[in-house]
Design a protein around this motif. Sequence first.
Motif, PDB file in Angstrom:
ATOM      1  N   LYS A 265    -103.942 156.815 -64.580  1.00 45.04           N
ATOM      2  CA  LYS A 265    -104.225 157.044 -65.981  1.00 45.04           C
ATOM      3  C   LYS A 265    -102.928 157.079 -66.781  1.00 45.04           C
ATOM      4  O   LYS A 265    -101.911 157.587 -66.328  1.00 45.04           O
ATOM      5  CB  LYS A 265    -104.973 158.373 -66.158  1.00 45.04           C
ATOM      6  N   LYS A 266    -102.995 156.522 -67.953  1.00 40.87           N
ATOM      7  CA  LYS A 266    -101.812 156.441 -68.803  1.00 40.87           C
ATOM      8  C   LYS A 266    -102.024 157.274 -70.061  1.00 40.87           C
ATOM      9  O   LYS A 266    -103.081 157.229 -70.682  1.00 40.87           O
ATOM     10  CB  LYS A 266    -101.554 154.979 -69.195  1.00 40.87           C
ATOM     11  N   TYR A 267    -100.999 158.053 -70.422  1.00 43.11           N
ATOM     12  CA  TYR A 267    -101.077 158.830 -71.652  1.00 43.11           C
ATOM     13  C   TYR A 267    -100.809 157.902 -72.836  1.00 43.11           C
ATOM     14  O   TYR A 267     -99.847 157.147 -72.850  1.00 43.11           O
ATOM     15  CB  TYR A 267    -100.032 159.949 -71.632  1.00 43.11           C
ATOM     16  N   ARG A 268    -101.704 157.947 -73.816  1.00 45.33           N
ATOM     17  CA  ARG A 268    -101.581 157.070 -74.975  1.00 45.33           C
ATOM     18  C   ARG A 268    -101.405 157.913 -76.236  1.00 45.33           C
ATOM     19  O   ARG A 268    -102.108 158.900 -76.431  1.00 45.33           O
ATOM     20  CB  ARG A 268    -102.829 156.172 -75.110  1.00 45.33           C
ATOM     21  N   SER A 269    -100.513 157.501 -77.090  1.00 44.54           N
ATOM     22  CA  SER A 269    -100.287 158.224 -78.347  1.00 44.54           C
ATOM     23  C   SER A 269     -99.960 157.228 -79.442  1.00 44.54           C
ATOM     24  O   SER A 269     -99.516 156.113 -79.187  1.00 44.54           O
ATOM     25  CB  SER A 269     -99.155 159.236 -78.188  1.00 44.54           C
ATOM     26  N   TYR A 270    -100.149 157.648 -80.678  1.00 37.51           N
ATOM     27  CA  TYR A 270     -99.882 156.790 -81.833  1.00 37.51           C
ATOM     28  C   TYR A 270     -98.573 157.218 -82.488  1.00 37.51           C
ATOM     29  O   TYR A 270     -98.308 158.413 -82.655  1.00 37.51           O
ATOM     30  CB  TYR A 270    -101.031 156.919 -82.840  1.00 37.51           C
ATOM     31  N   LYS A 294    -107.261 133.057 -79.472  1.00 38.49           N
ATOM     32  CA  LYS A 294    -107.027 134.487 -79.663  1.00 38.49           C
ATOM     33  C   LYS A 294    -105.962 134.954 -78.677  1.00 38.49           C
ATOM     34  O   LYS A 294    -106.110 134.753 -77.459  1.00 38.49           O
ATOM     35  CB  LYS A 294    -108.314 135.289 -79.442  1.00 38.49           C
ATOM     36  N   TRP A 295    -104.922 135.562 -79.210  1.00 36.12           N
ATOM     37  CA  TRP A 295    -103.864 136.136 -78.392  1.00 36.12           C
ATOM     38  C   TRP A 295    -103.747 137.622 -78.706  1.00 36.12           C
ATOM     39  O   TRP A 295    -104.116 138.074 -79.797  1.00 36.12           O
ATOM     40  CB  TRP A 295    -102.514 135.462 -78.670  1.00 36.12           C
ATOM     41  N   CYS A 296    -103.196 138.365 -77.757  1.00 32.10           N
ATOM     42  CA  CYS A 296    -102.870 139.773 -77.988  1.00 32.10           C
ATOM     43  C   CYS A 296    -101.467 140.037 -77.443  1.00 32.10           C
ATOM     44  O   CYS A 296    -100.993 139.327 -76.543  1.00 32.10           O
ATOM     45  CB  CYS A 296    -103.894 140.695 -77.332  1.00 32.10           C
ATOM     46  N   THR A 297    -100.813 141.057 -77.980  1.00 33.67           N
ATOM     47  CA  THR A 297     -99.433 141.350 -77.595  1.00 33.67           C
ATOM     48  C   THR A 297     -99.187 142.849 -77.629  1.00 33.67           C
ATOM     49  O   THR A 297     -99.889 143.600 -78.324  1.00 33.67           O
ATOM     50  CB  THR A 297     -98.439 140.640 -78.519  1.00 33.67           C
ATOM     51  N   ASP A 298     -98.202 143.281 -76.866  1.00 33.76           N
ATOM     52  CA  ASP A 298     -97.800 144.697 -76.863  1.00 33.76           C
ATOM     53  C   ASP A 298     -96.482 144.821 -76.114  1.00 33.76           C
ATOM     54  O   ASP A 298     -96.014 143.849 -75.485  1.00 33.76           O
ATOM     55  CB  ASP A 298     -98.871 145.558 -76.201  1.00 33.76           C
ATOM     56  N   TYR A 310     -87.717 147.363 -71.134  1.00 36.67           N
ATOM     57  CA  TYR A 310     -88.860 147.107 -72.000  1.00 36.67           C
ATOM     58  C   TYR A 310     -89.353 145.665 -71.804  1.00 36.67           C
ATOM     59  O   TYR A 310     -88.554 144.735 -71.695  1.00 36.67           O
ATOM     60  CB  TYR A 310     -88.487 147.342 -73.462  1.00 36.67           C
ATOM     61  N   LEU A 311     -90.676 145.538 -71.753  1.00 36.73           N
ATOM     62  CA  LEU A 311     -91.316 144.239 -71.549  1.00 36.73           C
ATOM     63  C   LEU A 311     -92.267 143.962 -72.715  1.00 36.73           C
ATOM     64  O   LEU A 311     -93.127 144.785 -73.022  1.00 36.73           O
ATOM     65  CB  LEU A 311     -92.095 144.223 -70.231  1.00 36.73           C
ATOM     66  N   SER A 312     -92.116 142.809 -73.326  1.00 36.05           N
ATOM     67  CA  SER A 312     -93.010 142.360 -74.392  1.00 36.05           C
ATOM     68  C   SER A 312     -93.707 141.095 -73.919  1.00 36.05           C
ATOM     69  O   SER A 312     -93.049 140.156 -73.457  1.00 36.05           O
ATOM     70  CB  SER A 312     -92.220 142.090 -75.680  1.00 36.05           C
ATOM     71  N   VAL A 313     -95.044 141.062 -74.026  1.00 37.03           N
ATOM     72  CA  VAL A 313     -95.812 139.916 -73.537  1.00 37.03           C
ATOM     73  C   VAL A 313     -96.859 139.503 -74.565  1.00 37.03           C
ATOM     74  O   VAL A 313     -97.274 140.286 -75.425  1.00 37.03           O
ATOM     75  CB  VAL A 313     -96.513 140.226 -72.194  1.00 37.03           C
ATOM     76  N   VAL A 314     -97.296 138.250 -74.444  1.00 29.17           N
ATOM     77  CA  VAL A 314     -98.440 137.715 -75.192  1.00 29.17           C
ATOM     78  C   VAL A 314     -99.443 137.207 -74.172  1.00 29.17           C
ATOM     79  O   VAL A 314     -99.081 136.465 -73.242  1.00 29.17           O
ATOM     80  CB  VAL A 314     -98.025 136.570 -76.143  1.00 29.17           C
ATOM     81  N   GLN A 315    -100.714 137.599 -74.332  1.00 29.70           N
ATOM     82  CA  GLN A 315    -101.757 137.205 -73.386  1.00 29.70           C
ATOM     83  C   GLN A 315    -102.870 136.468 -74.115  1.00 29.70           C
ATOM     84  O   GLN A 315    -103.285 136.859 -75.210  1.00 29.70           O
ATOM     85  CB  GLN A 315    -102.334 138.430 -72.673  1.00 29.70           C
ATOM     86  N   VAL A 392    -107.405 144.656 -73.954  1.00 36.21           N
ATOM     87  CA  VAL A 392    -107.027 143.569 -73.045  1.00 36.21           C
ATOM     88  C   VAL A 392    -105.568 143.703 -72.626  1.00 36.21           C
ATOM     89  O   VAL A 392    -105.218 143.572 -71.447  1.00 36.21           O
ATOM     90  CB  VAL A 392    -107.270 142.202 -73.720  1.00 36.21           C
ATOM     91  N   MET A 393    -104.706 144.020 -73.596  1.00 42.01           N
ATOM     92  CA  MET A 393    -103.287 144.158 -73.285  1.00 42.01           C
ATOM     93  C   MET A 393    -103.011 145.405 -72.457  1.00 42.01           C
ATOM     94  O   MET A 393    -102.210 145.390 -71.520  1.00 42.01           O
ATOM     95  CB  MET A 393    -102.506 144.225 -74.609  1.00 42.01           C
ATOM     96  N   GLU A 394    -103.693 146.496 -72.794  1.00 47.04           N
ATOM     97  CA  GLU A 394    -103.532 147.731 -72.020  1.00 47.04           C
ATOM     98  C   GLU A 394    -103.997 147.536 -70.580  1.00 47.04           C
ATOM     99  O   GLU A 394    -103.418 148.100 -69.651  1.00 47.04           O
ATOM    100  CB  GLU A 394    -104.331 148.857 -72.682  1.00 47.04           C
ATOM    101  N   ASN A 395    -105.041 146.732 -70.399  1.00 50.25           N
ATOM    102  CA  ASN A 395    -105.553 146.461 -69.064  1.00 50.25           C
ATOM    103  C   ASN A 395    -104.526 145.720 -68.208  1.00 50.25           C
ATOM    104  O   ASN A 395    -104.329 146.036 -67.029  1.00 50.25           O
ATOM    105  CB  ASN A 395    -106.841 145.648 -69.160  1.00 50.25           C
ATOM    106  N   PHE A 396    -103.849 144.750 -68.809  1.00 51.96           N
ATOM    107  CA  PHE A 396    -102.827 144.020 -68.049  1.00 51.96           C
ATOM    108  C   PHE A 396    -101.676 144.942 -67.647  1.00 51.96           C
ATOM    109  O   PHE A 396    -101.201 144.905 -66.510  1.00 51.96           O
ATOM    110  CB  PHE A 396    -102.282 142.849 -68.864  1.00 51.96           C
ATOM    111  N   PHE A 397    -101.216 145.767 -68.571  1.00 52.45           N
ATOM    112  CA  PHE A 397    -100.115 146.672 -68.254  1.00 52.45           C
ATOM    113  C   PHE A 397    -100.497 147.655 -67.149  1.00 52.45           C
ATOM    114  O   PHE A 397     -99.663 148.008 -66.303  1.00 52.45           O
ATOM    115  CB  PHE A 397     -99.683 147.428 -69.510  1.00 52.45           C
TER     116      PHE A 397
END
Length: 452
Positions: A265-270, A294-298, A310-315, A392-397
Amino acid sequence: MKYPVSVRLSAVQYYLSRKGTLNETALLFGVGKSPLGRWIRAFRQQGEAGLEHRLSRTYTQDFRLGVIRYMMKHKCSSAEASAHFAIPNETLIQQWLKRYREGGAEALHPVKKGVSVPKAKSPPGSKPFCEMTYAELQEELEYLRAENAYPKKAESPERGKCPQGAAEKTKIVQSLLPAHRLVFLLRAARLARSSYYYNATKPAAETDRYAGIVRAIMAINVRHMGRYGYRRMTLALRKEGFTLNHKTVRKLMKQHGLTCHIRRKKYRSYMPGGGPASDNLLARNFRAEHSGMKWCTDVTEFRVGEHKLYLSVVQDMYSHEIVAWHISRSPSQRLVCKMLDEALKVNYRKKGLILHSDQGWHYKTLMWRAMLADAGVTQSMSRKGNCLDNAVMENFFSHLKAEMYHRKRYDSMEVLKRDVIDYINYYNNERISLKTGGVSPVEYRTQMEIQQ
């Protein structure tokens, strides 16, 4: 059920390393909380030897009395005593204690239960040797030879230390038959004649029937470094020509201790700040009709000692392929812009492309928005503090960290960077996906382009 020693050891080490609570560890490895607690106590008392399977044994009256006296002297529980004396069932100690309180030391005398095994007319030791005839002495000698041969065969390295049921005893007796008589072997094995003939005429065991499949499962498990659970393993087996139910695959994997790592489980915050946010055009509609629509990035973070990577990707949301990525030691604007520059170079990008992200400060800057506008890409953003809008992006990470990052302790930034790149290439070209029909993202995109 009997769990393999490898599963016991992995579960105990996972819990003792404080990676999860007792409940979480039990769920992760598919074991009960009670046996897991016993394994942990046995491991603390005796190390790995406390986790090994032990042959069933009858405890003498003196041994039982010694256990009771140890509990009274050290004021310990039955669970602690079972770990100290390597008794797998702590309920047995509770029964001894109850009998001791009711009837004293005499009540601890072992009582035979169940159907007794038929014995020969002249069991060993029934007569003094001086009173035996020559034929009786010959018979006694044959029995002693069979009794001596049986435990040697039962404790051979290829059989391992595992509980012996009637089927296992039958196999051992059959292997010793050329040199010893059946009647003496059955007496040495404490096996009824009817049980022997039942198992001797029984069809091949289920493990023999699945021997080839088990070898294939182990090979796939090694090739993918233990990343496949039973669902992906079922698809991989079907691609190799083995057709069987996913429940059977799960059972075989569990029997041989082949468990995959579940994502933590990952802690998520804004984190607020930056310019105005764009509208949520995606609205959790993660399905696309074609690649490049449709692409997503994070951006995600890795820790190596006191340093960070740090890793930045586009899926792509159609094939789930990682279109582009960039790695940096700083979460700067350059990190995401270099990644976007590489993504815009792909030849399957379609007109009207939507690029979705969260409300990170990188995606609110003028530079980012200018690059999107110049390329004719429409920007979409998740709602404030709602990570599921970019699921989708959170799932890949989560896959990346569970299957690569959390499985190894990294001391070098360069080694981590190399492994991240290797995993992305593996994810795109080798790792099969249930959502794409059991093929890799690149293979799925290629197949769809040919059909279209």
